[in-house]
Each structure stands twice: as C-alpha cells, then as structure tokens.
Motif scaffolding. Structure first.
Motif, short mmCIF file in Angstrom:
data_model
loop_
_atom_site.label_atom_id
_atom_site.label_comp_id
_atom_site.label_asym_id
_atom_site.label_seq_id
_atom_site.Cartn_x
_atom_site.Cartn_y
_atom_site.Cartn_z
N ILE B 239 1.05 -0.66 0.18
CA ILE B 239 0.01 -0.18 0.40
C ILE B 239 0.51 1.34 -0.03
N PRO B 240 0.52 2.42 -1.44
CA PRO B 240 1.51 3.08 -0.71
C PRO B 240 1.54 4.71 0.18
N GLU B 241 2.26 5.03 0.74
CA GLU B 241 2.34 5.88 1.67
C GLU B 241 1.87 4.99 2.77
N PHE B 242 1.70 4.17 3.18
CA PHE B 242 0.52 3.86 4.12
C PHE B 242 1.75 4.12 5.69
N ALA B 276 -11.84 13.11 11.43
CA ALA B 276 -11.95 12.36 10.17
C ALA B 276 -11.53 13.33 9.22
N GLN B 277 -12.46 13.77 8.93
CA GLN B 277 -12.79 14.80 7.24
C GLN B 277 -10.93 15.42 7.40
N LYS B 278 -10.58 15.37 7.95
CA LYS B 278 -9.37 16.48 7.90
C LYS B 278 -8.29 15.63 7.83
N VAL B 279 -8.45 14.89 8.75
CA VAL B 279 -7.68 13.36 7.99
C VAL B 279 -7.58 12.97 6.31
N LEU B 280 -9.40 12.67 6.56
CA LEU B 280 -9.74 11.96 4.96
C LEU B 280 -8.99 13.55 3.35
N THR B 281 -9.03 14.38 4.32
CA THR B 281 -8.56 15.72 3.09
C THR B 281 -7.15 15.72 2.85
N LYS B 285 -5.48 14.69 -0.37
CA LYS B 285 -4.31 15.36 -1.47
C LYS B 285 -2.57 15.18 -1.63
N HIS B 286 -2.15 14.37 0.09
CA HIS B 286 -0.88 13.79 -0.14
C HIS B 286 -0.91 12.79 -1.07
N LEU B 287 -1.86 11.80 -1.77
CA LEU B 287 -1.29 11.37 -2.64
C LEU B 287 -1.44 11.45 -3.88
N ALA B 288 -2.25 12.67 -4.01
CA ALA B 288 -2.70 13.30 -5.34
C ALA B 288 -1.46 13.85 -5.31
N LYS B 290 1.81 13.41 -5.05
CA LYS B 290 2.94 11.38 -5.19
C LYS B 290 2.09 11.43 -6.91
N GLY B 291 0.59 12.04 -7.15
CA GLY B 291 0.28 11.04 -8.41
C GLY B 291 -0.69 9.85 -8.25
N ILE B 292 -1.09 9.82 -6.81
CA ILE B 292 -2.23 8.64 -6.89
C ILE B 292 -3.49 8.96 -6.86
N LYS B 293 -4.46 8.52 -7.41
CA LYS B 293 -5.66 8.86 -6.78
C LYS B 293 -6.48 8.47 -6.40
N SER B 294 -7.98 8.89 -5.70
CA SER B 294 -7.63 7.81 -4.35
C SER B 294 -9.65 8.10 -4.33
N ASN B 295 -9.94 7.34 -3.51
CA ASN B 295 -11.25 7.53 -3.18
C ASN B 295 -11.85 7.66 -1.49
N ILE B 296 -12.64 9.25 -0.92
CA ILE B 296 -12.60 9.08 0.43
C ILE B 296 -13.79 8.98 0.91
N TYR B 297 -14.54 7.53 1.93
CA TYR B 297 -15.92 7.77 2.79
C TYR B 297 -15.91 8.31 4.05
N LEU B 298 -16.45 9.27 4.32
CA LEU B 298 -16.83 9.06 5.88
C LEU B 298 -18.04 8.97 6.58
N SER B 299 -17.90 7.89 7.50
CA SER B 299 -19.69 7.10 8.04
C SER B 299 -18.79 6.87 9.90
N GLU B 300 -20.39 6.89 10.40
CA GLU B 300 -20.93 6.43 11.54
C GLU B 300 -20.85 4.83 11.73
N ILE B 301 -20.26 3.50 12.22
CA ILE B 301 -20.22 2.54 12.31
C ILE B 301 -22.30 1.98 11.63
N ASN B 302 -21.99 0.93 10.51
CA ASN B 302 -23.34 0.49 10.37
C ASN B 302 -23.94 -0.72 11.70
#
Lengths: 309, 309
Positions: B239-242, B276-281, B285-288, B290-302
C-alpha cells in the motif's frame, strides 16, 4: 504502624486454555497464609516457613516473598522498617498453581497494609512480578496479576504492562494436582517458537469469544471458547492420563478443562458444585488406580485477591 | 409476494487490525444498492449492473449476487419463483471493502424480504458465504457477517460457524481507497504460514483487549488494542504511503488505523467527525501530490446491516 497482620493470598490458574501468557484467574482454595510482624531491628527476615518440605530458601535475598518486600521497602525509602515473616504454604509448589506468585502477593499485601497502604494494587504489581522472576526465571504476570487483583485478569500487553480486570463468572473451579514433576522451565522449552497462522487465528477467535462470554455471562460460549490448539496438544503429553481426565470431565458437566499454568495441575470449570466434586473424586481414584497420588481442590473463583485473615 | 424491493447493503472492514480473519465491521458509506423485481418467468436474472465498469459477469450462475439467490431459492424449494436483479455498485471493487459481500448480502436480503422473510439473518449467512467464495476463492465470513448483521462481528469459529455480535462503538470511520491494484489472492499469498509464538501472544492480548474495550466503551483501550504485529507489517508494503498515512492519522485524532480487508483501502476510527474529515482530506491531497488518485468515505459504524430503501 500496626504490630502484625495475617493474610491469605490465592492460588491462580494461568495460561487459561486459549489465553496462553495473557489470561489467569484466582481461586479461593488453595492459597498461602502469611503472618508479618513489625520489628524494631530494620530489615526483612524470614522467621519460619511451613509446608514447603524445606525446599524454600530462608535467605531474605533469595526467597520470593522477602525479596519482593525488600524491593518494596527500597522503593518506599523505608530502610528504617523491620519486618518478620512467617509463611505457611498451604498449596503445593511447582504444581502450576502459582505458588511463588501467591507467596509474593501475600508478602507485598501484608507489608503494604502494615505501612498504611501507601501503594495501590496496580502499583504493587511490578514488585510481585520481580518476585515471580526470581522464582521462575521470567517475569510473567499471568499468575501474579490474578493473585493480586482476584477474578479473571487479562494481561493485555507487557510493554507497557497493562492489566485488565474481566468480569468474574459464577462458576466452580476443580483443581487436580497429580504428583508428577513438570518443571516450569521444561514445560516452556517444549513449546514451539513458531505456530501455524491458521492455528493462531483459531486461538484468537477463541480468546475473543471467551472475553465476550465473560461480559455477557454466556457460559455456553465460554465453554465453546475454552479450546487450545497450540500449547495444550504439546504440554498435555507431560501430564499423565490427560486425555482421559479431560474427556471424563467434559462428559460430566465441565464447561472447560485445561492445564493450570505449565502443569501438571489440571483445572475444570462447572456450574454445579456437585458435578465438580464428583469429577474430582472419580479422577483422583482413577489416578490412584494407576499408582499416581494427587491433591484435589474445589472452590469458587476468587474475586478479592489477598485478604486479611 | 411483493412486486419489488430496493435495498442497500453496507461496505465492510474485515481483518480489523488485530482481528485477522475473525473481526469485521460495517459502515454506512459506501455500499451497494439493489433493485429486485418479481417476475412470472421462473429463475434469477440480472437485468443490469451499474458502476462496475463492465467487470462483473451477467451470467446468473457466475455472478455473486444471483448465484447466492439461486442457492437460496434451491434451499427453499422455490424453483417457481422468478426474480430480476438490477445492481448499482456504489463502491469500488477489489478495494478491500467487501464489495462482493455487500452485493451478495443485498441480493439475499432482498429475495428473503420479497418471499416474506422465511429465513433469519443467521440462516442467510451460509448463502452469503457461498457467494463470497465464488468471488474470492474462499468462504471467509469476516466481510459477509458484518454486511449482514451490521456492527462489529466476531467470527468466533468457522467449524462450526459461530458469529457473535459485539457492542458497536460510537465512532466515525474514515476510509481511503488509493487507486492501486492489490488482488485479494496476492495479498493472502504474501502472508507467512507460520508466525512467532511471541507475536501470536501479543496479538491475542490485543484482540482480547479490543473485545473488552467494546464491552466497556473504553476507547483508550480500544486504541491501544488496535495493533497488528503479524499481518500489517507484511501487507502494508503493498500500500503506497502506508506508514506516512498511519502516522499522520494517529497524530491527528485517530484511535486506530489499519488495512481494510486485504487492502489497498485503509481505515481509521475517530471520536470527532471533524478530525476524520480533516485527515481524509489531507491524505487524499498527499496521495494526489504523489500522482495517486483515491476515493474517500466518512460515516458512522453501520448498526443495521442491509436495509430497505
């Protein structure tokens, strides 16, 4: 400072089946009794030890009980204090019942009480582990923690040391100590240093199930979780009639059966005290027929740790 | 029998850090939507699949959703029933988010509802596992069980299959799917078949601590237990940048951070939705950069599993 105090500290079952090195519990029987008296002459002395068949050292630096207390006094900067210890071993040593832990905990608890309880139980734990290391060559906490806190204790991690008190099941614990010699060091050495990942996965499913069962009082799940695919298949070889005893107990009301500590004592847990007594009596007779003497003990899970008596 | 039903089934995080192969949880986002219509012509047909970039088979025998439903109908001896499926994938596939589990659970839940709920969720589980096996080559339950039941689920054992619903923490889950390819089969193959006993002991201390934390709402303990010394050190290489992402999340409010399933999605858990939102954003951006696209999702536990929408 009080003149004297008499305390009891409980025997413990460590390595509880699927909880190798991380889970232990205390029992109400057997255990150690310790009388501690304050003295004018500073220093820690052992006055007498009964029930050890002369095996334990009287040298305060070499004996688990006194060495733990000496460390405690050093930590508290109380080199003015004089303490005299009379220890009555009411449990077999080298049996897998946490004998040295019970003694160390008894000594530390008594000294802390005499000194007006300057430390909490959690703060006493490292000193008890030090005593355990002196006796067994390693400072594992899965006997000392339940001896000190009572109940079921989880050693969540060693570095840093984190102990968690789990809910205590209302069950009876049957203990049987067959008189055969299984030194702790040998019992550790025959365990393989690597395990199959698939067995490790099975084991962590069981330990997770066991913890869940304790929180929900689900004794069916508790029984189904008390399985060990890693250590028991190897260590049980050292215990005579292990497979027979386990099968007999499980067919006669036991929720689970396993090796206590590194053996040779075996334990089993029951809803019914009558089932527990019947199994113990039958297994003791079975071993006697094979020429093997044994001690048996039956009690509820200890919930208090050491107590003043 | 109802004419039609539209359902949602949640994505899931399996192999939750110290709970490799035994622990998973469901999230409210992302997930799959499925429309099922009853038809006069018997048999199960897939009408359309959206959002899969044409990758999923339309052949009912080969598609996870329809194959699960076909097994269910066979079990219920309902070969008279006709069902038409329109699946909308609203989550990436092959991402470690339990995509095939969500689809299988959506299909089974929809069919069971249309038929008047003849089976319980527990009874539906084997059919979902069958669908999962078709997609992934193995019938593990740590995605299908949380997708079906919602919440945190423990797969206590596989033989016999025993699933335990654990208490659900009130936390936010941040998911980040970097667009790199980590096939499940490869991710499994790089794991060693043997592990050090001392690492296994550390792991079962952590899983026991995690289960205790869920029952006691002790989120400090939960965080300290979310550690994996066995699988993550190996799989994280894929996993890149893990290491960067983990350190960043842990320094910015995450209670724990780990690989979701077999990756490459990573998840982290938070008290605060803002953290959570701040970290995801930031990580996106950090991955972008590095040229890596990503999807992000944020929710409570279902907490519910599949629902009618």
């Amino acid at each position: 400072m009080k003149e004297s105090i008499k305390v009891f500290a409980p025997a413990t079952v460590a390595n509880v089946v699927c909880g190798f090195d991380i889970l232990g519990f205390a029992v109400n029987e057997p255990g150690d009794e310790l009388l501690m008296k304050s003295a004018t002459k500073p220093g820690v002395r052992i006055i007498s030890i009964e029930g050890d068949e002369g095996k334990l050292p009287l040298d305060p630096q070499k004996n688990t009980v006194s060495a733990s207390v000496i460390s405690l006094l050093r930590h508290l900067r109380r080199d003015d204090v004089g303490l005299e210890i009379s220890l009555t071993k009411k449990m077999p040593m080298g049996s897998g019942l946490g004998s040295s832990s019970a003694s160390a905990v008894a000594g530390l608890f008594a000294a802390n009480e005499l000194l007006g309880s300057p430390l909490s139980k959690m703060e006493l734990l490292p000193f008890a582990m030090e005593g355990e290391a002196l006796a067994c060559g390693h400072g594992h906490a899965d006997n000392v923690a339940p001896a000190l806190f009572g109940g079921f204790t989880l050693i969540k991690s060693y570095e840093p040391l984190e102990v968690i008190a789990l809910p205590v099941p209302k069950l009876f614990c049957a203990l049987l100590y067959p008189h055969v010699d299984v030194p702790t060091r040998d019992a550790r050495q025959i365990i393989r240093s690597k395990v199959l990942l698939k067995d490790a996965v099975t084991q962590w499913g069981n330990i997770a199930g066991l913890v869940s069962a304790l929180y929900t009082n689900d004794y069916g799940l508790l029984g189904r979780s008390l399985k060990d695919v890693i250590v028991e298949p190897i260590r049980s070889i050292l215990i005579p009639e292990f497979d027979y005893m386990k099968a007999y107990a499980m067919e006669n009301g036991a929720l689970g059966f396993g090796i206590s500590g590194s053996g040779p004592t075996v334990f089993s847990l029951y809803h019914s005290v009558d089932d527990a007594q019947k199994v113990l009596t039958s297994l003791q007779k079975h071993l006697a027929d094979k020429g093997i003497k044994s001690n048996i003990y039956l009690s509820e899970i200890n919930e208090t740790g050491p107590t003043v008596i």
